[in-house]
Design an enzyme around this catalytic site. Sequence first.
Site, PDB file in Angstrom:
ATOM      1  CB  SER A  52      -0.955   0.008   1.198  1.00  0.00           C
ATOM      2  OG  SER A  52      -2.114  -0.751   0.922  1.00  0.00           O
ATOM      3  CE  LYS A  55      -4.727   2.098  -0.475  1.00  0.00           C
ATOM      4  NZ  LYS A  55      -4.098   0.793  -0.201  1.00  0.00           N
ATOM      5  CB  SER A 116      -4.397   1.960   3.911  1.00  0.00           C
ATOM      6  OG  SER A 116      -3.632   1.464   2.828  1.00  0.00           O
ATOM      7  CE  LYS A 243      -1.402   4.108   2.514  1.00  0.00           C
ATOM      8  NZ  LYS A 243      -1.343   3.128   3.598  1.00  0.00           N
TER       9      LYS A 243
END
Length: 431
Positions: A52, A55, A116, A243
């Site tokens: 992730s 992202k 997320s 993140k």
Amino acid sequence: MMAASLALSIGLSPQTAEAAVDVDASASILVDAESGKILHADNIDDQLPIASMTKMMSEYLILEALSEGTISENDEVAISDHVRALSLQTALSNVPLRQDYTYTVKELYESVAIYSANASTIAIAEHLAGSEADFVQMMNDKAAELGLESYNFVNSSGLNNSDLAGNHPEGTDENAENELSAKSVAQLAYHLLKDYPEVLDTASIPEMEFQAGEDETIEMRNWNWMIPGVDPAHEYEGADGLKTGFTSAAGNSFTGTATRENMRLISVVMGADTRDDRFDETAKLFDFGFDNFHEAELLPEGYKPEGEDVVPVTGGKEKEVAISTSAALTAVVRNDEDELYTPEVHLSEDLLEDGELVAPLEEGQQVGEVSLVYGGEEEEQYLYDSQSTSASLVADQEVEQASWFTMSMRGIGSFFSGIWTSVSDTVTGWF
């Protein structure tokens, strides 16, 4: 900036550089967020799954579209059948999305940046680009534009394509996963923070409610346990982003950022063993950076290169011009190494003719730069080869272009001066 390189010594006193911190992960990097200077690097060039952390690229494109007016925060986003079905998979990070309820870009973006949310990411991707496949093309195009060195984006969320139940973006392999090197992840984070610092306004929110339906709210707790208000065991002073990521292939990964005493650091940890480990190893990196480096003013504003503060000018009313730095030169350096930097002047090649600056020149016009060459034991590295510790050199006065008459008289003067020198040399040779 090339030509007329003139080295000016501040003084060197060799010191032994401290060993970089030992990070228990597949790859790790620590970077000064302002200059791109690499403070720690371990296995940073291998292309690895990023989960992730993907992202961050999706966020970049969303924030870019918002800033350019391509989309609006208040846009209503349609929820496709695929997005609806994916949002109900509770084993994946998601907020449930309905097709009989209205969600805005802002609401979905918040679920992406804080929680997320995978289906929310795809929903915005489809809204912005028309399809996730087209959005993925935008991701790879933007990676090339930003100069990322090692990357392959196959979807917008960071999930394994195999988790998308056959709805993976067209043109990508059903078992593929997004992959970047640790260095490229750091490059992406560097540009995201530089170009859209407002990303931290949302990334630093510890928790928020998501309105999933008329009578349905979901409590979103930030997956970044280092920001204040999420997990006291991992909270880190100054942490405000960025993140997390996890898949079975990527392991536990995290791109973090924290600031202290006006120095912001970016860290990347890839392939840590557990969720706790990715934050513990990041804390090691931050401690190493903040404990061993500091921001120093190495040259003051108005610095005049010693012995080279006046540069000859051709074609001007004046035959020379004084130069100085337009701003102070600050850099993140190792503790006790402020004196290990040698300033080196580079005049702008496109302003030079036979080693002289060409008139006309405006007061304050940049005519070159002064860079600092590190004299320590380890070579300094940056995220990009073009980056360095440098400041602009500018002309201190205006130099107008000389008139035809002035240039003619100078030519005549030079002619007779040459004759006199020749005669003088000849006469001297008689004796």
